[in-house]
Design an enzyme around this catalytic site. Structure first.
Site, PDB file in Angstrom:
ATOM      1  CG  ASP A  60      -1.923   1.167   1.210  1.00 28.04           C
ATOM      2  OD1 ASP A  60      -2.003   1.865   0.173  1.00 28.04           O
ATOM      3  OD2 ASP A  60      -2.583   1.404   2.235  1.00 28.04           O
ATOM      4  CG  ASP A 170      -7.098  -2.101  12.197  1.00 31.38           C
ATOM      5  OD1 ASP A 170      -6.788  -2.162  10.985  1.00 31.38           O
ATOM      6  OD2 ASP A 170      -7.956  -1.318  12.650  1.00 31.38           O
ATOM      7  CG  ASP A 200      -3.019   6.525   7.334  1.00 30.35           C
ATOM      8  OD1 ASP A 200      -3.362   7.054   6.274  1.00 30.35           O
ATOM      9  OD2 ASP A 200      -3.178   5.308   7.574  1.00 30.35           O
ATOM     10  CD  GLU A 207     -10.597  -2.418  16.928  1.00 33.60           C
ATOM     11  OE1 GLU A 207      -9.704  -2.631  17.756  1.00 33.60           O
ATOM     12  OE2 GLU A 207     -10.438  -1.670  15.949  1.00 33.60           O
ATOM     13  CD  GLU A 242      -6.777   9.613   5.794  1.00 38.54           C
ATOM     14  OE1 GLU A 242      -7.260   9.303   4.703  1.00 38.54           O
ATOM     15  OE2 GLU A 242      -6.421   8.762   6.628  1.00 38.54           O
TER      16      GLU A 242
HETATM   17  C1  NOJ Z   1      -5.182   6.706   4.057  1.00 39.00           C
HETATM   18  C2  NOJ Z   1      -4.048   6.924   3.112  1.00 39.00           C
HETATM   19  O1  NOJ Z   1      -4.151   8.229   2.560  1.00 39.00           O
HETATM   20  C3  NOJ Z   1      -4.123   5.849   2.062  1.00 39.00           C
HETATM   21  O2  NOJ Z   1      -3.212   6.094   1.012  1.00 39.00           O
HETATM   22  C4  NOJ Z   1      -3.892   4.510   2.715  1.00 39.00           C
HETATM   23  O3  NOJ Z   1      -4.075   3.484   1.767  1.00 39.00           O
HETATM   24  C5  NOJ Z   1      -4.859   4.291   3.885  1.00 39.00           C
HETATM   25  N1  NOJ Z   1      -4.996   5.445   4.728  1.00 39.00           N
HETATM   26  C6  NOJ Z   1      -4.396   3.134   4.751  1.00 39.00           C
HETATM   27  O4  NOJ Z   1      -3.239   3.508   5.466  1.00 39.00           O
END
Ligand code: NOJ
Ligand code: CA
Length: 540
Positions: A60, A170, A200, A207, A242
């Protein structure tokens, strides 16, 4: 800059892998970014946000972290990181990192140990289940790839919880050791001089059964601890959330937690307003946006490294935006659109300028996404979100001047699109042309910096007798700025209800032209997609 430096700052999001390759291996790196800091200073940027630079299997793109206190060898070393901070600070630039709290990579030593040994001290670092029936009310975010937030792990014989990809287990924030561990990670980077973090995936830390597992009280309590810890040990550092949520749900995050949060719902509404040629979506969402505490600030953006998310709109609005901005299914991903700004706007310079005009003048601090200052294009045939992460286009040279590697070795092909190809769209060419988007963006950033009203001012809408024309006044201390924007592709009249401002003299901020003194009903005509910023002066 004051303690609230982030209120006046222009942020710039850097994808290190795609910015500049210093050693010719086909991938951008930290020394490469250092070499380009002067470009960012010249652009007028105040703070750069680095996408994750941690060691990672990169499934990712670095948000799958396998070591929270290291640097990916592709990017360089910790020494390079330290040098980046020193070189940036030396130029008056601040640097924030990406703090990935919620999860790690399934290749992180914690997870490798946890899954293979029931007695592992890391077992309880993750969230396990025998039957995967818990937390059914939590939505699946990466809905194009994942069917469930649980994945069965054959090694441990149990299921583990993940809000994103299955390779991103997680972390279990109910475990105090995990909380301390992540506070230690923040310390590690702040001690090296980082000016803060974009945090992030904030809403998902905890949860609880019977909830959406988003923004739970426990999550707020943890962030409060983190913030208090940072405030007690460092000065002038910031946390940016975020959290893709409605504005009213973000208010608690400003209460002793984050200095900033991205305004996710505003973003798609700017695209909607432009397409529908009406100010309504923008006005409605800003009216729905609560006042935030002193010392807090919204983060505004048009695009970023992810898909343009359509989570904060109604189903009908989502259908509309898909239809208008992503007809080709190839352009869609999860609940969003994986395209860059310029192609989204049909390459229209006027539309790109108008949206920047709003980005730089609405309440909040703007975040620019690398390459959008050039009008770079995307490549929707690359997988996942890679199409908006292609190499920065520096020049017409081989590999867009991004790298000296053989073209086949680049981490991603450079744009060869008929319109957005690097031979036509690049920094060198745009530096040469006075009329280029790059030079226009630079001028607008300078213009924004002539007043603090944009970063700090209160907002009051001005009635215009024309739904296609958005007008508002930003007021900070003695400074007043009137912004007028035509969302339509045709010329429009506006009759501005100037009220208490009648008698003041508008001076256009970029060109300094003085306009006739404001009357109670002030008439203006605006060209297609035109917008103006006026400083309001008191005639002597
Ligand atoms: C938000 C990030 O902006 C994104 O790029 C990422 O895949 C997810 N969080 C998971 O960390
Ligand atoms: Ca490199």
């Amino acid at each position: 800059m004051s303690d609230h430096w982030y209120k006046d700052a222009i942020f710039y999001e850097v994808y290190v892998r795609g910015f500049f390759d210093s050693n010719g291996d086909g991938r951008g790196d930290l020394p490469g970014l250092i070499a380009k800091l002067d470009y960012l200073v010249e652009l007028g940027v105040d703070c750069i946000w680095l996408l994750p630079t941690y060691p990672s299997p990169r499934k990712d793109d670095g948000y799958d972290v396998s070591d929270f206190v290291g640097v990916h060898p592709e990017y360089g070393t910790l020494a390079d990181f330290d040098r980046l901070i020193a070189e940036a600070h030396h130029r008056g630039l601040k640097v924030i990192g990406d703090l990935v709290l919620n999860h790690c990579s399934s290749e992180h030593p914690w997870f490798l140990s946890a899954r293979s040994d029931p007695a592992s001290p890391y077992r309880d670092y993750f969230v396990w289940s025998d039957d995967a029936t818990q937390y059914k009310d939590a939505r699946v975010i990466f809905s194009d790839t994942e069917r469930s937030n649980w994945t069965y792990d054959a090694v441990s014989g149990r299921h583990y919880w993940h809000r994103f990809y299955a390779h991103q287990p997680d972390l279990n924030f109910d475990n105090p050791k995990v909380q301390d561990e992540m506070m230690g990670v923040a310390d590690f980077w702040l001690r090296r001089g980082l000016d803060g973090f974009r945090c992030d995936a904030v809403p998902y830390l905890f949860e609880r059964e019977g909830t959406s597992c988003e923004s739970l009280p426990e999550t707020h309590a943890f962030v409060k601890r983190l913030r208090a810890h940072i405030d007690a040990n460092f000065t002038g550092r910031i946390l940016i959330a975020e959290a893709n949520q409605w504005p009213e749900d973000l208010v608690p995050y400003f209460d002793g937690e984050f200095q900033m949060a991205f305004h996710f719902p505003l973003m798609p509404r700017m695209f909607m307003a432009l397409r529908q040629e009406t100010k309504k979506p923008i006005v409605e969402i800003l009216q729905r946006t609560p006042q935030i505490q002193d010392g807090c600030q919204w983060g505004l953006f048009l695009r970023n490294h992810d898909e343009l998310t359509l989570e904060m709109v109604t189903d009908a609005e989502r259908d509309y935006l898909y239809e208008e901005y992503a007809k080709d299914p190839q352009m869609r991903l999860n609940a969003g659109i994986r395209r860059r700004l310029s192609p989204l706007l049909g390459g229209s310079r006027r539309r790109v300028e108008l949206l920047h005009g709003l980005l730089l003048s609405l309440p909040g601090s703007p975040f620019l996404y690398y390459g959008d200052e050039l009008g770079m294009g995307d490549n929707v045939y690359l997988g996942d979100r890679d199409g908006v992460r292609t190499p920065m286009q520096w020049s017409s040279d081989v590999n867009a001047g991004f790298s000296r590697a053989e073209p086949a070795k680049l981490y991603s092909p450079v744009s060869m699109d008929a319109v957005y190809n690097y031979q036509s769209i690049n920094v060198e060419v745009q530096n040469r042309s006075e009329a280029s988007l790059l030079r226009w963006v630079r001028r607008m950033i300078r213009a924004r910096k002539t007043t603090r009203a944009f970063g700090r001012g209160a907002l009051a809408f001005v009635e215009t007798e024309n739904e296609r024309v958005l007008a508002f006044v930003r007021t900070y201390e003695k400074e007043e700025v009137l912004v007028v924007a035509n969302l339509s592709r045709f010329v429009q009249p506006a009759s501005l209800a100037m009220g208490v401002h009648a008698g003041k003299r508008p001076r256009e901020i970029v060109g300094e032209a003085v306009f006739p003194v404001l009357t109670e009903r002030y008439f203006l005509s605006l060209g297609p997609h035109a917008f103006y910023w006026f400083r309001l002066e008191t005639p002597t």
